[in-house]
Enzyme design. Structure first.
Site, mmCIF file in Angstrom:
data_model
loop_
_atom_site.group_PDB
_atom_site.id
_atom_site.type_symbol
_atom_site.label_atom_id
_atom_site.label_comp_id
_atom_site.label_asym_id
_atom_site.label_seq_id
_atom_site.Cartn_x
_atom_site.Cartn_y
_atom_site.Cartn_z
ATOM 1 N N LEU A 78 0.820 -1.220 0.000
ATOM 2 C CA LEU A 78 0.000 0.000 0.000
ATOM 3 C C LEU A 78 0.852 1.268 0.000
ATOM 4 C CD1 LEU A 78 -2.693 -1.003 2.665
ATOM 5 C CD2 LEU A 78 -3.026 -0.839 0.193
ATOM 6 N N GLY A 81 6.223 4.537 4.744
ATOM 7 C CA GLY A 81 6.552 5.780 5.432
ATOM 8 C C GLY A 81 7.795 5.574 6.271
ATOM 9 N N GLY A 82 7.998 6.455 7.249
ATOM 10 C CA GLY A 82 9.197 6.387 8.085
ATOM 11 C C GLY A 82 9.252 5.128 8.935
ATOM 12 N N PHE A 83 8.110 4.553 9.289
ATOM 13 C CA PHE A 83 8.089 3.365 10.144
ATOM 14 C C PHE A 83 8.477 2.124 9.352
ATOM 15 C CE2 PHE A 83 5.999 -0.157 12.389
ATOM 16 C CZ PHE A 83 6.353 0.107 13.708
ATOM 17 N N PRO A 85 7.142 -0.432 5.562
ATOM 18 C CA PRO A 85 6.125 -0.671 4.531
ATOM 19 C C PRO A 85 4.757 -1.052 5.115
ATOM 20 C CG PRO A 85 7.617 -2.538 4.687
ATOM 21 C CD PRO A 85 8.160 -1.496 5.619
ATOM 22 N N ASP A 202 1.712 15.271 14.648
ATOM 23 C CA ASP A 202 2.160 14.936 13.287
ATOM 24 C C ASP A 202 0.986 15.036 12.313
ATOM 25 O OD1 ASP A 202 4.202 14.407 11.559
ATOM 26 O OD2 ASP A 202 4.197 12.233 11.874
HETATM 27 N N1 LIG Z 1 -4.993 1.764 7.403
HETATM 28 C C1 LIG Z 1 -4.570 1.978 6.149
HETATM 29 N N2 LIG Z 1 -5.358 1.678 5.104
HETATM 30 C C2 LIG Z 1 -4.946 1.903 3.836
HETATM 31 N N3 LIG Z 1 -3.743 2.432 3.511
HETATM 32 C C3 LIG Z 1 -2.911 2.749 4.513
HETATM 33 C C4 LIG Z 1 -3.273 2.538 5.866
HETATM 34 N N4 LIG Z 1 -2.245 2.954 6.664
HETATM 35 C C5 LIG Z 1 -1.301 3.419 5.812
HETATM 36 N N5 LIG Z 1 -1.679 3.295 4.528
HETATM 37 C C6 LIG Z 1 -0.928 3.699 3.337
HETATM 38 O O1 LIG Z 1 0.423 3.360 3.540
HETATM 39 C C7 LIG Z 1 1.266 4.431 3.168
HETATM 40 C C8 LIG Z 1 2.348 4.629 4.198
HETATM 41 O O2 LIG Z 1 1.747 5.108 5.391
HETATM 42 P P1 LIG Z 1 2.623 5.544 6.630
HETATM 43 O O3 LIG Z 1 1.690 6.117 7.615
HETATM 44 O O4 LIG Z 1 3.472 4.422 7.059
HETATM 45 O O5 LIG Z 1 3.604 6.630 6.052
HETATM 46 P P2 LIG Z 1 3.423 8.167 5.731
HETATM 47 O O6 LIG Z 1 2.267 8.703 6.517
HETATM 48 O O7 LIG Z 1 3.363 8.293 4.253
HETATM 49 O O8 LIG Z 1 4.746 8.796 6.248
HETATM 50 P P3 LIG Z 1 5.168 9.102 7.751
HETATM 51 O O9 LIG Z 1 6.153 8.058 8.115
HETATM 52 O O10 LIG Z 1 5.759 10.437 7.701
HETATM 53 O O11 LIG Z 1 3.943 9.033 8.605
HETATM 54 C C9 LIG Z 1 0.400 5.656 2.969
HETATM 55 O O12 LIG Z 1 0.550 6.059 1.637
HETATM 56 C C10 LIG Z 1 -1.005 5.215 3.197
HETATM 57 O O13 LIG Z 1 -1.763 5.522 2.062
#
Ligand SMILES: Nc1ncnc2c1ncn2[C@@H]1O[C@H](COP(=O)(O)OP(=O)(O)OP(=O)(O)O)[C@@H](O)[C@H]1O
Ligand SMILES: [Mg+2]
Length: 415
Positions: A78, A81-83, A85, A202
């Site tokens: 999907l 992010g920083g955490f 995949p 955040d």
């Molecule tokens: N519950 C979810 N349902 C659908 N897609 C999700 C869900 N959680 C995260 N995603 C998708 O996964 C991707 C990564 O999300 P994540 O929150 O890990 O990183 P981020 O918000 O892009 O960066 P950051 O680390 O700065 O928060 C996003 O593009 C988001 O669309």
């Protein structure tokens, strides 16, 4: 103290989750929300599942999460992010008795990344205990050896960042943008006004996830923190957040208040109005920082059209846009005390998605459209006419043709 010491139960010598069918955190009728500080001081060795009693979370094994995501296959990917995949998976009551059949999003800690156990723990502790229509629902987690995973409800329309900025997507219409703004504002207001207030820290488009009907839900509580208590006016923290969204006083002093979140909300509202990213290095230098570029134009109705997203193609109420822009201006005030509370933000925002400009005898009035068109009420509030007037026909057309059938952030996470 090593971070592994926070929870000894994550590192059982006899292997992971010996009794997986028992791994649901039991539900209690009432419980006091625990904080990270409660855990790291007095209950270091206590089982997380006991600490989170009442939250009804499922504790999954790594093997189970591999199975439901087809071994984290690329076709279930999907985003990242920083955490680490995020992959889509599917759970049902074959995995755990009573578990609702549903798609889920599984976030896997990147063991080579900058984040770690602390962010995972913060997310599980906060989201595990806070339930609200505008917070993404935590289904469960996995803590096995060094592996850390989080299982959320799946949000079919992904993040607002993707919906707003990804190229080749249909532009989000005005009503949808306002619906998202109101939903996200309700999520923040809940956090700020809950019995033991939380500062989210955040707030940004990538952390606002969207349901199939564009209901906005906040995700990512890895940087969340308990708000000030008693006579305290702020919490002092290391500066963490995302460039372009963090409030200036927080960046300068590390003093964090709910008003810092309100500032970040103002940035997101501005992104919704302009369709521009908070920081965009691809634009001319003067326009790279959205707030600095747009701020002078937000309170000037005649200049507002210069900042509004051209992809909206003028399909919005000008009066609603002026009100939203003035609200963004207030949220972005340099002095935190001058910013509105999130509950006040909601009051201003909520009517805006249904406003329709109507020109009567050269004077602008606006109508608040309710669910039933026949019940439209013309507001008493009137606005002076200005050059870019629109005819009744255009305004009504706008409302009729508009519907919900619509369509990188810059991190400086310093640990
Ligand atoms: N519950 C979810 N349902 C659908 N897609 C999700 C869900 N959680 C995260 N995603 C998708 O996964 C991707 C990564 O999300 P994540 O929150 O890990 O990183 P981020 O918000 O892009 O960066 P950051 O680390 O700065 O928060 C996003 O593009 C988001 O669309
Ligand atoms: Mg995120």
């Amino acid at each position: 103290m090593k971070w592994q010491d926070y929870f000894t139960t994550c590192f059982k010598p006899d292997g992971p989750n010996p009794n997986p069918t028992n791994q649901v955190v039991p539900k209690q009728s009432s419980f006091r929300r625990i904080s990270l500080s409660d855990l790291s001081s007095s209950t270091i060795s206590e089982d997380l599942s006991i600490s989170l009693a009442g939250s009804n979370l499922h504790v999954f094994t790594l093997h189970e999460l591999k199975v439901i995501t087809h071994n984290f296959s690329p076709c279930n990917f999907l985003g990242k992010g920083g955490f680490g995949p995020v992959h889509k998976g599917f759970v049902d009551d074959k995995l755990r008795p009573g578990l609702k059949a549903q798609p889920v999003a599984v976030k896997l800690l990147d063991l080579d990344g900058a984040q770690g156990h602390r962010e995972w723990l913060t997310e599980v502790i906060f989201l595990g205990q806070l339930r609200h229509a505008h917070l993404v629902k935590l289904i469960g987690y996995c803590c096995e050896e060094e592996h850390r995973l989080i299982v959320y409800e799946y949000m079919p329309r992904g993040s607002l960042e993707n919906q707003l900025f990804r190229r080749f997507t249909v532009s989000l219409p005005w009503t949808t943008r306002m619906k998202i703004a109101v939903g996200a504002a309700k999520g923040l207001a809940f956090l700020h006004e809950t019995e033991k207030p939380v500062i989210y820290r955040d707030f940004k488009t990538s952390n606002i996830l969207l349901d199939s009907d564009y209901t906005a839900k906040l995700s990512d509580f890895g940087l969340a923190t308990d708000g000030p208590v008693g006579d305290e006016t702020h919490v002092s923290t290391q500066v963490m957040g995302t460039q372009g969204y963090a409030a200036p006083e927080y960046l300068m002093t590390g003093r964090l208040t709910a008003a810092s979140d309100v500032y970040s909300f103002g940035v997101v509202l501005l992104e919704l109005l302009t369709g521009r990213k908070s920081v965009d290095k691809n634009r001319p230098y003067r326009e790279q920082n959205l707030v600095e570029w747009a701020r002078p134009m937000l309170k000037k109705p005649r200049k507002l059209s210069q900042v509004m997203d051209p992809r909206l193609e003028g399909q919005y109420s000008e009066i609603a846009a002026q009100k939203a822009a003035a609200l963004a201006y207030q949220c972005l005030r340099r002095r935190p005390k001058l910013r509105p509370k999130m509950s006040e933000v909601i009051k201003v925002l909520e009517p805006l998605k249904d406003l329709v400009d109507i020109q009567i005898m050269g004077t602008f009035v606006f109508a608040v459209s309710t669910d039933s068109d026949s019940q439209n009420e013309v507001s008493k509030e009137t606005e002076k006419p200005h050059k870019e007037t629109k005819s009744i026909e255009t305004a009504l057309q706008k409302n009729l043709t508009r519907g919900l059938n619509s369509p990188m952030h810059h991190g400086f996470k310093r640990a």
